[in-house]
Design a protein around this motif. Structure first.
Motif, PDB file in Angstrom:
ATOM      1  N   ASN A 199       0.798  -1.233   0.000  1.00 49.18           N
ATOM      2  CA  ASN A 199       0.000   0.000   0.000  1.00 49.18           C
ATOM      3  C   ASN A 199       0.821   1.268   0.000  1.00 49.18           C
ATOM      4  O   ASN A 199       0.346   2.318  -0.391  1.00 49.18           O
ATOM      5  CB  ASN A 199      -0.834   0.065   1.270  1.00 49.18           C
ATOM      6  CG  ASN A 199      -1.857  -1.013   1.308  1.00 49.18           C
ATOM      7  OD1 ASN A 199      -2.320  -1.420   0.255  1.00 49.18           O
ATOM      8  ND2 ASN A 199      -2.190  -1.482   2.484  1.00 49.18           N
ATOM      9  N   MET A 475     -11.620   1.765   5.705  1.00 52.16           N
ATOM     10  CA  MET A 475     -10.535   1.305   4.850  1.00 52.16           C
ATOM     11  C   MET A 475      -9.834   0.135   5.534  1.00 52.16           C
ATOM     12  O   MET A 475      -9.260   0.274   6.601  1.00 52.16           O
ATOM     13  CB  MET A 475      -9.549   2.444   4.625  1.00 52.16           C
ATOM     14  CG  MET A 475      -8.662   2.251   3.439  1.00 52.16           C
ATOM     15  SD  MET A 475      -7.865   3.823   3.017  1.00 52.16           S
ATOM     16  CE  MET A 475      -6.199   3.380   3.329  1.00 52.16           C
ATOM     17  N   THR A 479     -11.979  -3.416   1.861  1.00 54.69           N
ATOM     18  CA  THR A 479     -12.391  -2.317   0.977  1.00 54.69           C
ATOM     19  C   THR A 479     -11.327  -1.994  -0.070  1.00 54.69           C
ATOM     20  O   THR A 479     -11.574  -1.233  -0.989  1.00 54.69           O
ATOM     21  CB  THR A 479     -12.673  -1.018   1.771  1.00 54.69           C
ATOM     22  OG1 THR A 479     -11.431  -0.553   2.311  1.00 54.69           O
ATOM     23  CG2 THR A 479     -13.666  -1.244   2.887  1.00 54.69           C
ATOM     24  N   THR A 480     -10.141  -2.539   0.098  1.00 49.41           N
ATOM     25  CA  THR A 480      -9.051  -2.166  -0.816  1.00 49.41           C
ATOM     26  C   THR A 480      -8.627  -3.324  -1.712  1.00 49.41           C
ATOM     27  O   THR A 480      -7.581  -3.297  -2.313  1.00 49.41           O
ATOM     28  CB  THR A 480      -7.818  -1.682  -0.025  1.00 49.41           C
ATOM     29  OG1 THR A 480      -7.471  -2.679   0.937  1.00 49.41           O
ATOM     30  CG2 THR A 480      -8.096  -0.387   0.678  1.00 49.41           C
ATOM     31  N   ARG A 481      -9.486  -4.353  -1.744  1.00 49.30           N
ATOM     32  CA  ARG A 481      -9.104  -5.550  -2.496  1.00 49.30           C
ATOM     33  C   ARG A 481      -9.006  -5.249  -3.993  1.00 49.30           C
ATOM     34  O   ARG A 481      -8.118  -5.736  -4.680  1.00 49.30           O
ATOM     35  CB  ARG A 481     -10.141  -6.645  -2.232  1.00 49.30           C
ATOM     36  CG  ARG A 481      -9.624  -8.023  -2.533  1.00 49.30           C
ATOM     37  CD  ARG A 481     -10.318  -9.067  -1.672  1.00 49.30           C
ATOM     38  NE  ARG A 481      -9.782  -9.094  -0.317  1.00 49.30           N
ATOM     39  CZ  ARG A 481     -10.463  -9.494   0.762  1.00 49.30           C
ATOM     40  NH1 ARG A 481     -11.712  -9.865   0.644  1.00 49.30           N
ATOM     41  NH2 ARG A 481      -9.901  -9.490   1.932  1.00 49.30           N
ATOM     42  N   LYS A 483      -8.238  -3.433  -7.445  1.00 48.14           N
ATOM     43  CA  LYS A 483      -7.143  -2.598  -7.903  1.00 48.14           C
ATOM     44  C   LYS A 483      -7.604  -1.146  -8.030  1.00 48.14           C
ATOM     45  O   LYS A 483      -8.668  -0.868  -8.555  1.00 48.14           O
ATOM     46  CB  LYS A 483      -6.644  -3.107  -9.254  1.00 48.14           C
ATOM     47  CG  LYS A 483      -5.231  -2.650  -9.533  1.00 48.14           C
ATOM     48  CD  LYS A 483      -4.619  -3.411 -10.698  1.00 48.14           C
ATOM     49  CE  LYS A 483      -3.380  -2.725 -11.200  1.00 48.14           C
ATOM     50  NZ  LYS A 483      -2.411  -2.369 -10.161  1.00 48.14           N
ATOM     51  N   SER A 485      -8.672   0.740  -5.733  1.00 49.39           N
ATOM     52  CA  SER A 485      -9.614   1.187  -4.706  1.00 49.39           C
ATOM     53  C   SER A 485      -8.894   1.898  -3.564  1.00 49.39           C
ATOM     54  O   SER A 485      -9.418   2.842  -2.982  1.00 49.39           O
ATOM     55  CB  SER A 485     -10.451   0.027  -4.183  1.00 49.39           C
ATOM     56  OG  SER A 485      -9.618  -1.018  -3.750  1.00 49.39           O
ATOM     57  N   LEU A 486      -7.690   1.454  -3.260  1.00 55.59           N
ATOM     58  CA  LEU A 486      -6.935   2.114  -2.194  1.00 55.59           C
ATOM     59  C   LEU A 486      -6.669   3.572  -2.559  1.00 55.59           C
ATOM     60  O   LEU A 486      -6.911   4.481  -1.772  1.00 55.59           O
ATOM     61  CB  LEU A 486      -5.618   1.382  -1.951  1.00 55.59           C
ATOM     62  CG  LEU A 486      -4.704   2.080  -0.936  1.00 55.59           C
ATOM     63  CD1 LEU A 486      -5.149   1.773   0.481  1.00 55.59           C
ATOM     64  CD2 LEU A 486      -3.257   1.688  -1.122  1.00 55.59           C
ATOM     65  N   GLU A 487      -6.189   3.781  -3.776  1.00 57.00           N
ATOM     66  CA  GLU A 487      -5.881   5.135  -4.232  1.00 57.00           C
ATOM     67  C   GLU A 487      -7.138   6.007  -4.188  1.00 57.00           C
ATOM     68  O   GLU A 487      -7.099   7.155  -3.752  1.00 57.00           O
ATOM     69  CB  GLU A 487      -5.327   5.113  -5.659  1.00 57.00           C
ATOM     70  CG  GLU A 487      -3.910   4.564  -5.779  1.00 57.00           C
ATOM     71  CD  GLU A 487      -3.840   3.030  -5.749  1.00 57.00           C
ATOM     72  OE1 GLU A 487      -4.906   2.373  -5.592  1.00 57.00           O
ATOM     73  OE2 GLU A 487      -2.726   2.500  -5.879  1.00 57.00           O
ATOM     74  N   GLN A 488      -8.272   5.404  -4.614  1.00 59.56           N
ATOM     75  CA  GLN A 488      -9.533   6.148  -4.605  1.00 59.56           C
ATOM     76  C   GLN A 488      -9.904   6.571  -3.194  1.00 59.56           C
ATOM     77  O   GLN A 488     -10.311   7.697  -2.948  1.00 59.56           O
ATOM     78  CB  GLN A 488     -10.632   5.228  -5.127  1.00 59.56           C
ATOM     79  CG  GLN A 488     -11.169   5.612  -6.486  1.00 59.56           C
ATOM     80  CD  GLN A 488     -12.069   4.501  -6.997  1.00 59.56           C
ATOM     81  OE1 GLN A 488     -12.827   3.915  -6.226  1.00 59.56           O
ATOM     82  NE2 GLN A 488     -11.989   4.224  -8.277  1.00 59.56           N
ATOM     83  N   GLN A 489      -9.769   5.624  -2.270  1.00 61.96           N
ATOM     84  CA  GLN A 489     -10.161   5.920  -0.898  1.00 61.96           C
ATOM     85  C   GLN A 489      -9.231   6.946  -0.264  1.00 61.96           C
ATOM     86  O   GLN A 489      -9.672   7.807   0.486  1.00 61.96           O
ATOM     87  CB  GLN A 489     -10.179   4.627  -0.082  1.00 61.96           C
ATOM     88  CG  GLN A 489     -11.378   3.769  -0.463  1.00 61.96           C
ATOM     89  CD  GLN A 489     -11.304   2.379   0.141  1.00 61.96           C
ATOM     90  OE1 GLN A 489     -10.822   2.198   1.243  1.00 61.96           O
ATOM     91  NE2 GLN A 489     -11.782   1.401  -0.583  1.00 61.96           N
TER      92      GLN A 489
END
Ligand code: ADP
Ligand code: ZN
Ligand code: ZN
Length: 703
Positions: A199, A475, A479-481, A483, A485-489
């Motif tokens: 991450n 998060m 919720t970050t599974r 691709k 999605s982490l950046e979006q959050q």
């Protein structure tokens, strides 16, 4: 005239094959050359190795199998790399081939000569297509006085450097400047920067790209981690190996990257347990970084150059801290945050005096409401995904036990599943108790999903300064599974869309959140009394890290707070935390460790066994201990009786371990080296029936 070459291939240590195999070849192969060789009926990737050139005893040139070919277009892996692999294999008690081949990108094994040639051509073409570097370095802010002092001291340090810098003290900026110097020192110079979590690589890559792409080109910065596709991994590996990549950013696996021009290794958040691999060769990427820098430096010494290693952390591992105490590492400190902001104030909530059953205590909730109304953000940490860790029947004894593991399946409300976080077994939530039919099955305990839901309810009437209702988000690994999605959050948080973020420890690490002024850890107590002696060290690091997310904007730092809900507010750990006193905490922990002969004063290894039954697992371990009775160096170690792991069964496999302790690293290594042949030769240990596998874990990070 054909010659003989030693080649390592991916054979496990127990295969009975030696560390290297001998193959015939027409031309003599330079050590480090990547080759294809026959192994049984297969054709496999191998690495030509340093070793005896002659034929193996009792064989002449007419016998023995031939090397099928070298991988063309790839220069040999250099001596320092081979030495790193050799050391890692010996130290972590694995076969040379296993470590060497695991260190190469998986796709390299699958490509044939034509495919590889195409791949290299594409790579070269892509590199040429990158916008040409403009040569102008970007403007950077002048270093702070503390950064300046560290940057002055770094070149003089001959030992590994422990950069002890508070969260927000600007450690990353120090890494960037050291990278700049290293790259400028030599047109072939390369830098390796490691972070503990996948991450954290995107933001790091962005920062390094921003700083160096203009000068060195877009292709100069590559990442390396297990979240990448096989093709991406191969691409990064080839770029590093060819020297086209000047900066490699990665997780622990990156320590094995082929970096012919390596001049600087940075291990950020060096205390993080993720640097220790938990399968295969259980190596510590941090420890290997220190070793690698030494080996690379030895190779460079003749040219008057060296490879420096910097370990950075706000809460160093006790191993590194102790090494600095002893003068083996050079400690450089940056206690102040950039901008002079203070670290957040600790607020302990004594849960003994809070309304029963409240997951968020009223004073904490009130503080959060105030923050939101002022347009500030809050971070709520809970180390448990899902809605509730257990689902339980009120009428009978049924609980959401996993059929395959000695653990409960976690209730995930959003998709109405029961999921085992150990083996992955998932099923729909039953409508009624599977045992007695009772309709009243209830969640017990709390996970991030539930806290998110509760906070959304509790804060629903709270307004932000713009009149909008407060927004709560979550998060975690769930919720970050996907691709991206982490950046979006993260973007939603940075843009101020989200007021309260609920998350697991994954959000506590590294991220630079500007507007968070309150961080709350709502269920930290478990770690205070855990059986693992490292639990307090972990908790302290986690809380310091988490606190570091708050008040990063100096203007708000003075008013930022770290809340901890606890049933044990008088615990000594909190007294140190209140003062942000890591040195005090470390000194106390080290004194305890020394009295108990624990690491870093003693040295440990675990022999771990997986078997069909717990009896079989323990029988193997105890038999292995008995078989060691007559070994040389046996008297230098203490062997403890076998015990089940905390979660003793996972995916229907029973797990047990046996602790080995020694007063010195050398003694431990001597004993393990003598023990290994016995372990590998199944016949010498009775009671090995039902055993599935075993592994030795040197310097384990969890007991
Ligand atoms: P750390 O890695 O120690 O937590 P960072 O390197 O992320 O700290 O720095 C914290 C913040 O301070 C970042 O936003 C960074 O851009 C900023 N910063 C770092 N060094 C300087 C400097 N010399 N002048 C101004 N801002 C700086
Ligand atoms: Zn029931
Ligand atoms: Zn399970």
């Amino acid at each position: 005239m054909p010659t003989w070459s030693s080649v390592v291939v991916a054979t496990p240590a127990h295969s009975g094959l030696g560390p290297t195999l001998s193959y015939r070849s027409e031309l003599s192969l330079a050590p480090g050359t990547l080759v294809r060789v026959p192994l049984g009926a297969r054709e496999v990737l191998g690495v030509a190795w340093d070793g005896p050139d002659g034929p193996p005893p009792g064989m002449d040139a007419s016998q023995g199998k031939p090397v099928l070919g070298a991988l063309e277009g790839l220069t040999p892996l250099n001596a320092a790399w081979r030495q790193l692999v050799t050391f890692a294999a010996r130290y972590y008690q694995r076969s040379l081939g296993e470590v060497a081949l695991a260190a190469l990108p998986p796709q390299l094994r699958e490509l044939d000569a034509a495919q590889l040639a195409r791949r290299l051509k594409r790579q070269a073409k892509a590199a040429a297509a990158h916008p040409a570097p403009t040569g102008t370095p970007v403007a950077v802010l002048p270093p702070s006085p503390e950064q300046e002092a560290v940057l002055q001291a770094l070149p003089a340090a001959t030992e590994p450097v422990l950069l002890f810098g508070a969260t927000g003290s600007g450690k990353t900026e120090v890494y960037l400047r050291m990278t700049e110097d290293a790259l400028a020192s030599d047109p072939a110079a390369q830098v390796l920067v490691m972070v503990p979590e996948i991450n954290l690589t995107p933001q790091l890559e962005a920062r390094f790209r921003e700083r160096f792409a203009a000068q060195y080109g877009d292709g100069a910065v590559v990442s390396m981690h297990s979240g990448m596709t096989p093709a991406q991994r191969l691409g990064s590996w080839l770029a590093a190996h060819s020297g086209a990549a000047r900066i490699v950013l990665g997780t622990r696996m990156a320590i094995f990257a082929s970096l012919p021009g390596l001049r600087l290794i940075v291990v950020d958040e060096e205390h993080d347990p993720s640097y220790k691999s938990q399968d295969g060769a259980r190596y510590s990427a941090r420890d290997l970084a220190v070793y690698r820098a030494k080996v690379e430096s030895e190779a460079l010494a003749a040219r008057g150059q060296r490879c420096q290693v910097i370990l950075g952390s706000a809460t160093p591992s006790l191993e590194s801290w102790h090494a600095a105490d002893q003068g083996r590492y050079k400690r450089l400190e940056m206690p102040a945050r950039i901008g002079g902001g203070s670290l957040p104030k600790l607020r302990l909530v004594d849960m003994n005096h809070q309304p029963k059953g409240a997951s968020i205590a009223p004073p904490l909730l009130a503080a959060m409401e105030e923050r939101i109304a002022r347009g500030e953000q809050c971070l709520v940490l809970l180390n448990r995904r899902g809605y509730a860790p257990v689902l339980s029947c009120d009428a009978c004894a049924w609980k959401s036990q996993c059929p395959n593991c000695s653990a409960f399946r976690v209730f995930h409300k959003l998709d109405r599943t029961l999921r085992c976080h150990h083996c992955g077994f998932t099923s729909r939530v039953p409508r009624a108790c599977p045992d007695c039919g009772n309709l009243d099955i209830a969640p017990v305990g709390r996970g991030t999903e539930q806290i998110e839901e509760q906070l959304a309810g509790l804060l629903s009437s709270v307004k932000r300064p713009d009149g909008q209702p407060a927004k709560v988000a979550r998060m975690d690994a769930d919720t970050t599974r996907l691709k991206g999605s982490l950046e979006q959050q993260l973007a939603a948080l940075h843009s101020g869309e989200v007021d309260v973020l609920v998350g697991t420890q994954m959000v506590a690490k590294g991220h630079d959140f500007r507007r968070i002024t309150l961080v709350a850890s709502i269920n930290a107590d478990a770690a205070l009394f855990a059986s693992d002696y490292r639990a307090p060290e972990r908790l302290f690091a986690l809380l310091m890290q988490a606190a570091g997310r708050a008040g990063r904007d100096a203007a708000q730092a003075g008013a930022s707070e770290m809340w901890v809900q606890t049933w044990h507010p008088d615990h000594a750990l909190f007294a140190s935390l209140r003062k942000h006193d890591f040195p005090g905490f470390a000194a106390a922990q080290l004194a305890d460790r020394e009295a108990a002969g624990m690491p870093p004063f003693g040295f440990q290894a675990l022999l771990r066994a997986d078997a069909r039954t717990q009896e079989a697992a323990q029988a193997f371990l105890n038999a292995a201990a008995e078989a060691a009775a007559a070994l040389p160096h046996r008297e230098e170690v203490t062997l403890y009786p076998a015990v089940p792991l905390t979660i003793q069964r996972v995916a229907n496999v029973e797990r047990a371990q046996l602790l080995v302790e020694a007063a010195s690293r050398a003694a431990l290594q001597r004993f393990l080296a003598a023990w290994q042949p016995l372990l590998l030769d199944g016949r010498s240990i009775p009671g090995a029936r039902g055993l599935i596998r075993f592994a030795v874990d040197i310097d384990p990070v969890s007991i």
